[in-house]
Design an enzyme around this catalytic site. Structure first.
Site, PDB file in Angstrom:
ATOM      1  N   HIS A  76       0.621  -1.239   0.010  1.00 39.55           N
ATOM      2  CA  HIS A  76       0.131  -0.189  -0.011  1.00 39.55           C
ATOM      3  C   HIS A  76       0.829   0.940  -0.082  1.00 39.55           C
ATOM      4  CE1 HIS A  76      -3.709  -2.101   2.086  1.00 39.55           C
ATOM      5  NE2 HIS A  76      -3.393  -2.614   0.836  1.00 39.55           N
ATOM      6  N   TYR A 206      -9.044   4.857   8.310  1.00 40.74           N
ATOM      7  CA  TYR A 206      -8.975   5.404   9.243  1.00 40.74           C
ATOM      8  C   TYR A 206     -10.028   6.592   9.561  1.00 40.74           C
ATOM      9  CZ  TYR A 206      -4.454   3.349  10.669  1.00 40.74           C
ATOM     10  OH  TYR A 206      -3.357   2.530  10.946  1.00 40.74           O
ATOM     11  N   PRO A 297      -3.833  -0.192  19.313  1.00 40.12           N
ATOM     12  CA  PRO A 297      -3.510  -0.482  17.817  1.00 40.12           C
ATOM     13  C   PRO A 297      -3.714   0.515  16.584  1.00 40.12           C
ATOM     14  CG  PRO A 297      -5.534  -1.694  18.433  1.00 40.12           C
ATOM     15  CD  PRO A 297      -4.849  -1.094  19.752  1.00 40.12           C
ATOM     16  N   LYS A 301       1.451  -0.232  15.294  1.00 36.78           N
ATOM     17  CA  LYS A 301       2.920  -0.399  15.669  1.00 36.78           C
ATOM     18  C   LYS A 301       3.399  -1.463  16.589  1.00 36.78           C
ATOM     19  CE  LYS A 301       4.637   3.299  14.087  1.00 36.78           C
ATOM     20  NZ  LYS A 301       5.624   3.040  12.821  1.00 36.78           N
ATOM     21  N   TYR A 389       4.643   6.823  10.942  1.00 39.80           N
ATOM     22  CA  TYR A 389       3.628   5.709  10.637  1.00 39.80           C
ATOM     23  C   TYR A 389       4.554   4.605   9.892  1.00 39.80           C
ATOM     24  CZ  TYR A 389      -0.514   2.990   9.412  1.00 39.80           C
ATOM     25  OH  TYR A 389      -1.686   2.073   9.432  1.00 39.80           O
TER      26      TYR A 389
HETATM   27  P1  FAD Z   1       2.207 -11.879  21.966  1.00 40.19           P
HETATM   28  O1  FAD Z   1       1.606 -11.800  20.387  1.00 40.19           O
HETATM   29  O2  FAD Z   1       1.177 -11.421  23.010  1.00 40.19           O
HETATM   30  O3  FAD Z   1       2.737 -13.186  22.220  1.00 40.19           O
HETATM   31  C1  FAD Z   1       3.002 -13.617  23.487  1.00 40.19           C
HETATM   32  C2  FAD Z   1       2.921 -15.179  23.431  1.00 40.19           C
HETATM   33  O4  FAD Z   1       3.134 -15.396  24.897  1.00 40.19           O
HETATM   34  C3  FAD Z   1       1.564 -15.762  23.423  1.00 40.19           C
HETATM   35  O5  FAD Z   1       1.737 -16.621  22.377  1.00 40.19           O
HETATM   36  C4  FAD Z   1       0.895 -16.234  24.849  1.00 40.19           C
HETATM   37  O6  FAD Z   1       0.056 -17.340  24.830  1.00 40.19           O
HETATM   38  C5  FAD Z   1       2.363 -16.554  25.543  1.00 40.19           C
HETATM   39  N1  FAD Z   1       2.478 -16.546  26.784  1.00 40.19           N
HETATM   40  C6  FAD Z   1       1.890 -15.800  27.721  1.00 40.19           C
HETATM   41  N2  FAD Z   1       1.876 -16.348  29.150  1.00 40.19           N
HETATM   42  C7  FAD Z   1       2.800 -17.262  29.006  1.00 40.19           C
HETATM   43  C8  FAD Z   1       3.370 -18.352  29.925  1.00 40.19           C
HETATM   44  N3  FAD Z   1       3.154 -18.183  31.086  1.00 40.19           N
HETATM   45  N4  FAD Z   1       4.090 -19.093  29.432  1.00 40.19           N
HETATM   46  C9  FAD Z   1       4.508 -19.562  28.317  1.00 40.19           C
HETATM   47  N5  FAD Z   1       3.838 -18.704  27.287  1.00 40.19           N
HETATM   48  C10 FAD Z   1       3.111 -17.428  27.472  1.00 40.19           C
HETATM   49  N6  FAD Z   1       0.644  -4.525  15.474  1.00 40.19           N
HETATM   50  C11 FAD Z   1       1.026  -4.234  14.514  1.00 40.19           C
HETATM   51  O7  FAD Z   1       2.327  -3.694  14.139  1.00 40.19           O
HETATM   52  N7  FAD Z   1       0.297  -3.653  13.358  1.00 40.19           N
HETATM   53  C12 FAD Z   1      -0.986  -3.976  13.367  1.00 40.19           C
HETATM   54  O8  FAD Z   1      -1.708  -3.799  12.440  1.00 40.19           O
HETATM   55  C13 FAD Z   1      -1.687  -4.296  14.845  1.00 40.19           C
HETATM   56  N8  FAD Z   1      -2.964  -4.513  14.958  1.00 40.19           N
HETATM   57  C14 FAD Z   1      -3.439  -5.030  16.103  1.00 40.19           C
HETATM   58  C15 FAD Z   1      -4.880  -5.322  16.036  1.00 40.19           C
HETATM   59  C16 FAD Z   1      -5.249  -5.925  17.296  1.00 40.19           C
HETATM   60  C17 FAD Z   1      -6.810  -5.977  17.412  1.00 40.19           C
HETATM   61  C18 FAD Z   1      -4.385  -6.159  18.335  1.00 40.19           C
HETATM   62  C19 FAD Z   1      -4.784  -6.788  19.567  1.00 40.19           C
HETATM   63  C20 FAD Z   1      -3.186  -6.035  18.130  1.00 40.19           C
HETATM   64  C21 FAD Z   1      -2.549  -5.471  17.184  1.00 40.19           C
HETATM   65  N9  FAD Z   1      -1.356  -5.234  16.789  1.00 40.19           N
HETATM   66  C22 FAD Z   1      -0.693  -4.608  16.003  1.00 40.19           C
HETATM   67  C23 FAD Z   1      -0.351  -5.527  17.981  1.00 40.19           C
HETATM   68  C24 FAD Z   1       0.586  -6.867  17.710  1.00 40.19           C
HETATM   69  O9  FAD Z   1      -0.434  -7.951  17.471  1.00 40.19           O
HETATM   70  C25 FAD Z   1       1.229  -7.277  19.052  1.00 40.19           C
HETATM   71  O10 FAD Z   1       1.691  -6.224  19.366  1.00 40.19           O
HETATM   72  C26 FAD Z   1       2.052  -8.594  18.941  1.00 40.19           C
HETATM   73  O11 FAD Z   1       1.291  -9.716  18.889  1.00 40.19           O
HETATM   74  C27 FAD Z   1       2.984  -8.497  19.944  1.00 40.19           C
HETATM   75  O12 FAD Z   1       3.607  -9.933  19.939  1.00 40.19           O
HETATM   76  P2  FAD Z   1       4.473 -10.617  21.005  1.00 40.19           P
HETATM   77  O13 FAD Z   1       5.209 -11.747  20.719  1.00 40.19           O
HETATM   78  O14 FAD Z   1       5.280  -9.512  21.718  1.00 40.19           O
HETATM   79  O15 FAD Z   1       3.137 -11.042  21.952  1.00 40.19           O
HETATM   80  C1  PHB Z   2      -5.249  -4.325  10.770  1.00 39.75           C
HETATM   81  O1  PHB Z   2      -4.986  -4.751   9.498  1.00 39.75           O
HETATM   82  O2  PHB Z   2      -5.489  -5.254  11.623  1.00 39.75           O
HETATM   83  C2  PHB Z   2      -4.778  -3.098  11.429  1.00 39.75           C
HETATM   84  C3  PHB Z   2      -4.476  -2.178  10.425  1.00 39.75           C
HETATM   85  C4  PHB Z   2      -4.046  -0.911  10.854  1.00 39.75           C
HETATM   86  C5  PHB Z   2      -4.172  -0.690  12.219  1.00 39.75           C
HETATM   87  C6  PHB Z   2      -4.419  -1.556  13.093  1.00 39.75           C
HETATM   88  C7  PHB Z   2      -4.717  -2.881  12.943  1.00 39.75           C
HETATM   89  O3  PHB Z   2      -3.906   0.675  12.801  1.00 39.75           O
END
Ligand code: FAD
Ligand code: PHB
Length: 422
Positions: A76, A206, A297, A301, A389
């Site tokens: 995009h 957005y 979200p 980021k 961004y």
């Molecule tokens: P997580 O993905 O939370 O992974 C942590 C893992 O640890 C999980 O699998 C969990 O089950 C495990 N865990 C927890 N406790 C324990 C334990 N005690 N023992 C063993 N394992 C455990 N980010 C973007 O960059 N772009 C986006 O478009 C975006 N959109 C989003 C939309 C939504 C609705 C949401 C909720 C988030 C979004 N994010 C986005 C954020 C992104 O999804 C998270 O920042 C990302 O998942 C972080 O990754 P992580 O591996 O740090 O944590």
């Molecule tokens: C997504 O595609 O899930 C998404 C895109 C942009 C955002 C948050 C989530 O700011």
């Protein structure tokens, strides 16, 4: 009987942070073990992020994870900002030379599990009673019971807490080990749906609306991903599919445009908070990704920050465990926090500009519109949004013995984002 084992890096959590860290460490010749409470199927299906900064996509390509990303990712040029019934295109590529890529987190997780399995990596899914112990010793332990009921105690040179916001690693840090915990909770949530409906837009929208924020994203040319601002304590059972589509159609409406609807495949409500823990290290325990910081979200980021953290952490741990260097681990937290705070700023800014407070007064509403008008009419203002961004600073992973502190530690904010000579 408890199995006593040994690894170099014990990784808690098989989200994108934990899995990518394990992969990068393996590229640098460092052994790790990933322990995850959820099943593999759950981790692969969990609907989260979709939007990748160019530096994130480039790191994935550079480390052998580019095949499906390049075949299936959607490129995009920018985003749409919508308010007062008008839709404005923000052309990030024109403003910064950088666009963004839609490639779902579910697919990144699948790619990572596949490549770790192919390379003989050990990931324990479905573990229970995971704990970290001996954090004040030189050989901390990662303990867990595997899916077959076997108890393990794994001595580790280092433990990486990649276990998300609600994990066990951050709370295991003794009192006084974290200097500050900065927290802001927002008085609203996001209801997100995955829908069997071709996206009604070519780039993410957005939208600020008097009834609340809405976002139209996508996963593939056939699958839409859409979000609605809802009250913080809202209950998903109050949102039958028809009500969701009606509300999305209202909030996303502009003259002459029509929202395509379809069966809802997944729906959930997520709270919104900003959170940064400092420092991201306690002795031999390092925090990365959502375990260390959370952003709302808006601005996409979170995943990008998690990838940047683990690229830096893998570089630092390879430096420590293969080459006996401590300069990179010592700088890990400060390096990552600068980026994390910049992302915290962007996501707070976009959140406050686009969401409507429960009892918002007319002054705040008029200010939001004025800000959005400024962003969409001033090239300088638009360029500032575009720069943050699309993520100005490169994400560095360097498994060589010469990983340069200058390149790795450089104060990234001092490097102008428009300086192409970097
Ligand atoms: P997580 O993905 O939370 O992974 C942590 C893992 O640890 C999980 O699998 C969990 O089950 C495990 N865990 C927890 N406790 C324990 C334990 N005690 N023992 C063993 N394992 C455990 N980010 C973007 O960059 N772009 C986006 O478009 C975006 N959109 C989003 C939309 C939504 C609705 C949401 C909720 C988030 C979004 N994010 C986005 C954020 C992104 O999804 C998270 O920042 C990302 O998942 C972080 O990754 P992580 O591996 O740090 O944590
Ligand atoms: C997504 O595609 O899930 C998404 C895109 C942009 C955002 C948050 C989530 O700011």
């Amino acid at each position: 009987m408890t199995l006593k084992e040994r690894t170099q890096v014990g990784i808690v959590g098989a989200g994108p942070a934990g899995l990518l860290l394990s992969h990068l460490l393996a590229l640098g010749g460092v052994e790790s073990r990933v322990v995850e409470v959820r099943s593999r199927a759950h981790c692969e299906a969990r609907q989260r992020a979709g939007m990748l900064e160019p530096a994130t996509a480039q790191l994935l390509r550079d480390t052998g994870l580019g095949r499906r990303l390049d075949a299936e990712g959607l490129e995009h040029d920018g985003i749409y900002l919508q308010f007062a019934g008008e839709r404005h295109h923000m052309n990030f590529r024109e403003l910064t030379g950088r666009g963004v890529t839609i490639y779902p987190q579910t697919e990144i997780v699948k790619d990572l599990i596949q490549i770790r399995n192919a390379n003989g990596g050990i990931a324990e899914f479905g573990a229970t009673d995971s704990e970290v112990a001996g954090l004040d010793s030189d050989l901390p332990e990662l303990r867990y019971t595997d899916a077959a009921g076997q108890r393990h105690e794994v001595s580790c040179d280092v433990i990486a807490g990649c276990d998300g916001f609600r994990g066990i690693c951050r709370p295991a840090i003794p009192a006084g080990g974290l200097r500050t915990i900065a927290l802001r909770t927002y008085p609203f949530s996001w209801l997100g749906i995955l829908a069997q409906a071709p996206p009604s837009t070519d780039q993410v929208i957005y939208a600020r609306h008097e009834r609340g924020f809405a976002l139209h994203s996508m996963r593939t040319p056939q699958i839409g991903r859409l979000y609605l601002q809802v009250p913080a304590d809202d209950d998903i059972s109050q949102w039958p599919d028809d009500r969701i589509w009606d509300e999305l159609s209202l909030r996303l409406a502009v003259p002459g445009w029509h929202l395509r609807t379809g069966p809802v495949l997944d729906k959930s409500i997520t709270g919104m908070r900003s959170f940064v823990a400092t420092p991201m290290r306690y002795r031999r325990l390092f925090l990365a990704g959502d375990a260390a910081h959370i952003v709302p979200p808006t601005g996409a980021k979170g995943l990008n920050l998690a990838v940047a953290d683990v690229a830096a952490l893998a570089t630092a741990l390879i430096g420590l465990l293969r080459y006996g260097r401590s300069d990179l681990v010592d700088a890990y937290s400060d390096t990552c926090q600068e980026r994390a705070w910049r992302a915290t700023y962007l996501s707070w800014w976009m959140t406050t500009m686009l969401h409507v407070l429960p009892r918002q007064d007319p002054f705040d509403s008029a200010l939001q519109i004025a800000q959005l008008r400024n962003l969409t009419s001033s090239r300088a203002a638009g360029a500032m949004l575009a720069e943050i961004y699309t993520g100005g600073a490169p994400v560095r992973f360097d498994p060589s013995p010469k990983a340069s502190p200058a390149a790795f530690l450089g104060p990234e904010s001092l490097v102008p984002a428009w300086d192409d000579s970097r």
